[in-house]
Design an enzyme around this catalytic site. Structure first.
Site, mmCIF file in Angstrom:
data_model
loop_
_atom_site.group_PDB
_atom_site.id
_atom_site.type_symbol
_atom_site.label_atom_id
_atom_site.label_comp_id
_atom_site.label_asym_id
_atom_site.label_seq_id
_atom_site.Cartn_x
_atom_site.Cartn_y
_atom_site.Cartn_z
ATOM 1 C CG ASP A 126 81.694 31.810 107.547
ATOM 2 O OD1 ASP A 126 82.756 31.480 108.101
ATOM 3 O OD2 ASP A 126 80.935 30.994 106.990
ATOM 4 C CG HIS A 171 85.933 28.477 106.714
ATOM 5 N ND1 HIS A 171 84.565 28.277 106.641
ATOM 6 C CD2 HIS A 171 86.184 29.634 106.044
ATOM 7 C CE1 HIS A 171 84.020 29.279 105.946
ATOM 8 N NE2 HIS A 171 84.972 30.102 105.569
ATOM 9 C CB CYS A 204 79.196 27.208 110.085
ATOM 10 S SG CYS A 204 80.640 26.290 109.599
HETATM 11 N N1 GLY Z 1 78.721 26.931 101.892
HETATM 12 C C1 GLY Z 1 79.450 27.558 102.918
HETATM 13 C C2 GLY Z 1 80.364 28.581 102.365
HETATM 14 O O1 GLY Z 1 80.885 28.338 101.299
HETATM 15 O O2 GLY Z 1 80.567 29.620 102.899
#
Ligand code: GLY
Length: 253
Positions: free
Chosen positions: A66, A160, A247
């Protein structure tokens, strides 16, 4: 040798952000063991792992995807959409600086790398609670000069874009149609997740191999029936933190 940037699981992972899944106890030791298995799988597929230390005050920091979008030409350091995650990016920028020129998503934009689906030169960005229109516009401005076809994608019901759809082979997307309409991706073939495995759409393409959670055997069978070689890892503990196999790494040559 291609590189996988990963980060050790935070001891505070039980305090992670949750949006679409219910909170359950997370076993830190088990999550760490699963993360180790994941990193070993990437190493066995030919990647050199750069293991960043855990960020104790950042429960979600294991989900390094992310914090950056890395392409051949540039590494874009994101501005995550959850306030608790914004402090994760500085150390990711430090890790990527030796490998790429850096660009930065700036306020008021927010953008999570988990919302960025790349398939060849196509880049689609999920418009979500984490990624706003300004984030989509800034990433487009950074990537289009390099010849990427960048645009938004709509989804519903999951965190996402890559919770709902991922690239699993050249020209093939793995999709959960309950969360994303595949007509937004013209020209692709699709493999549908098994309806009993909605989170299976998050698969990680590693060269010619595909990494998938072992929790999704029915979807695995669908992928293998299409000639896709699947490597499975146990990712069930990290799934309780609303994270999938894409991720936990940033992969690049
Ligand atoms: N727990 C992953 C997120 O919310 O970014």
């Amino acid at each position: 040798m291609p590189i996988a940037v990963v980060r050790e699981v935070s001891p505070s992972i039980a305090q992670c952000e949750l949006t679409h899944v219910d909170r359950q106890p997370i076993d830190f030791d088990r999550a760490t063991a699963q993360h180790d298995e994941y990193v070993r799988a990437l190493e066995s597929l030919g990647y050199r792992a750069i293991r960043l230390p855990a960020l104790v005050g950042h429960p979600d920091a294991v989900f390094v995807e992310d914090c950056a979008v890395v392409v051949d030409e540039v590494a874009v350091i994101t501005r995550p959409g959850a306030a608790s995650r914004m402090g994760e990016v500085a150390s990711i920028a430090d890790a990527l600086r030796p490998h790429r020129n850096l660009a930065f998503i700036e306020a008021p934009a927010t953008l999570d790398g988990g919302d960025v689906l790349r398939a060849g030169r196509l880049v689609r960005i999920g418009r979500t609670a984490r990624t706003n229109d300004e984030g989509i516009a800034q990433l487009r401005t950074i990537l289009e000069p390099f010849g990427y076809d960048v645009g938004p994608a709509e989804l519903t019901g999951c965190l996402h874009l890559k919770t709902a759809v991922t690239s699993v082979a050249p020209g093939i997307l793995l999709v959960n149609r309950a969360w994303v309409d595949p007509s937004q991706f013209p020209g692709f073939d699709f493999v549908d997740v098994d309806p009993s495995e909605p989170f299976a759409a998050n698969a990680l393409l590693v060269g010619d191999a595909l990494v998938l959670s072992s929790a999704f055997p029915r979807t695995r069978a669908r992928l293998e029936a299409r000639g896709i070689h699947v490597t499975t890892v146990d990712a069930t503990e990290l799934a309780k933190a609303e994270g999938g196999v894409t991720c936990c790494s940033l992969l690049f040559d």
